[in-house]
Design a protein around this motif. Structure first.
Motif: not given
Length: 95
Positions: A1-14, A40-52
């Motif tokens: 299982m893959k979980i993707l932690a997402c934030c606007g810029n992919g830095l501190a928040g993620s 966020l932009a990359s997350a929209k193109k990345t396959d994961a089971d859960i996005y947080v």
């Protein structure tokens, strides 16, 4: 299982979300889950089971709503554990 932690810029928040999700998974006794970070932009193109992500970022993810966890507070461990467990149960994941 893959979980993707997402934030606007992919830095501190993620990275904060990633660390807290990994902690929650450990507390719940759930293993064999990869938690990765993304902007966020990359997350929209990345396959994961859960996005947080925080609610502002999660609202932008155009995935299956059952696969997106929207956090009101990215450091609230009770919220993270609760929503993570609910989502895993909805997706039929068993430890």
């Amino acid at each position: 299982m893959k979980i993707l932690a997402c934030c606007g810029n992919g830095l501190a928040g993620s990275f904060i979300i990633q660390r807290n999700v990994e902690t929650a998974l450990k507390e719940l006794g759930i293993k064999d889950v990869d938690v990765e970070v993304s902007d966020l932009a990359s997350a929209k193109k990345t396959d994961a089971d859960i996005y947080v992500g925080g609610r502002d970022v999660a609202a932008e993810l155009m995935m299956d709503p059952k696969k997106v966890i929207s956090l009101n507070n990215i450091i609230d461990m009770i919220e993270i554990r609760t929503k993570l467990l609910e989502t895993l149960n909805e997706l039929g994941y068993h430890k």
